[in-house]
Enzyme design. Structure first.
Site, PDB file in Angstrom:
ATOM      1  N   GLY A  49      14.489 -31.993 -18.310  1.00  0.00           N
ATOM      2  CA  GLY A  49      14.570 -33.257 -19.035  1.00  0.00           C
ATOM      3  C   GLY A  49      13.184 -33.837 -19.187  1.00  0.00           C
ATOM      4  CD  GLN A  54       8.792 -37.187 -17.321  1.00  0.00           C
ATOM      5  OE1 GLN A  54       9.916 -37.067 -17.784  1.00  0.00           O
ATOM      6  NE2 GLN A  54       8.258 -36.303 -16.495  1.00  0.00           N
ATOM      7  CB  CYS A 102       9.063 -34.584 -11.810  1.00  0.00           C
ATOM      8  SG  CYS A 102       8.730 -35.845 -13.056  1.00  0.00           S
ATOM      9  CG  LEU A 103       8.008 -31.138 -17.027  1.00  0.00           C
ATOM     10  CD1 LEU A 103       8.236 -31.171 -18.528  1.00  0.00           C
ATOM     11  CD2 LEU A 103       7.546 -29.751 -16.595  1.00  0.00           C
ATOM     12  CG  HIS A 144      14.562 -36.527 -12.406  1.00  0.00           C
ATOM     13  ND1 HIS A 144      13.954 -35.930 -11.324  1.00  0.00           N
ATOM     14  CD2 HIS A 144      13.586 -36.654 -13.355  1.00  0.00           C
ATOM     15  CE1 HIS A 144      12.674 -35.724 -11.598  1.00  0.00           C
ATOM     16  NE2 HIS A 144      12.427 -36.142 -12.826  1.00  0.00           N
ATOM     17  CD  GLU A 145      14.378 -36.359 -17.101  1.00  0.00           C
ATOM     18  OE1 GLU A 145      13.400 -37.032 -17.472  1.00  0.00           O
ATOM     19  OE2 GLU A 145      14.267 -35.324 -16.416  1.00  0.00           O
ATOM     20  CG  HIS A 148      10.829 -40.327 -15.424  1.00  0.00           C
ATOM     21  ND1 HIS A 148       9.685 -40.305 -14.654  1.00  0.00           N
ATOM     22  CD2 HIS A 148      11.364 -39.091 -15.324  1.00  0.00           C
ATOM     23  CE1 HIS A 148       9.530 -39.097 -14.117  1.00  0.00           C
ATOM     24  NE2 HIS A 148      10.542 -38.343 -14.498  1.00  0.00           N
TER      25      HIS A 148
END
Ligand code: NI
Length: 179
Positions: A49, A54, A102-103, A144-145, A148
């Site tokens: 995701g 991000q 996570c990216l 998680h997304e 953010h």
């Protein structure tokens, strides 16, 4: 379409609460192009995701998809989803701990507790209202997304830092432990 630059931990954009998207602007070419770029960037980097902050855009838009992802080889399939102005409501107090990455925190993995069943209310990329129940890995990715958008990263949700690992060590000792 374009691959966007991913912000890493320490960049203040990851700690801001993202702005809601005015529903009337969802159909604009600018917003639609941004959503295309968000999805393309997520796929380019094999993310499960990606949230708009991000990629340095502090707006309430996330995308996720899990299907044959080399970063999450054992994960169940989650269809390509775009959520705008999402609201998540836990449907039980049950939480489960599992590994996340996570990216924006490249090469780190940690065990994070998440609700196993949630209701997701959001708009999709056409502006249509979504209201559905997500479970297990789908629920995990969505939590998680959407975190953010609140300026939170998975480290903030860990009960303890003891499981935190760099990816090569995670792969060696957790994903495929040696005999
Ligand atoms: Ni993330």
């Amino acid at each position: 379409m374009a691959i966007l630059k991913v912000a890493h931990l320490g960049n203040p954009v990851l700690r801001k609460v993202a702005e809601p998207v005015p529903p009337e602007s969802i159909g604009s070419p600018e917003t639609q192009r941004f959503i295309d770029d968000l999805i393309e960037t997520m796929m380019e980097y094999d993310g499960a995701g990606l949230a708009a902050p991000q990629v340095h855009v502090s707006r309430q838009i996330v995308s996720f998809q899990v299907e044959g992802n080399p970063r999450y080889p054992d994960a169940e399939t989650v269809p390509l989803t775009v959520l705008i102005n999402p609201k998540i409501t836990p449907l039980s107090t049950a939480m489960e701990e599992d590994w996340e990455g996570c990216l924006s925190l490249p090469d780190l993995r940690g065990k994070v507790p998440r609700y196993t069943q949630i209701r997701i209310e959001a708009l999709d990329r056409t502006g249509k209202a979504l209201n559905y129940v997500a479970r297990n890995f789908h629920a995990r990715v969505a939590q998680h997304e959407c975190d953010h958008l609140l300026g939170k990263v998975f480290l903030d949700r860990m009960r303890s830092m003891e499981s935190l690992a760099f990816f090569p060590e995670f792969a060696r000792y957790v994903a495929a432990p040696e005999e």
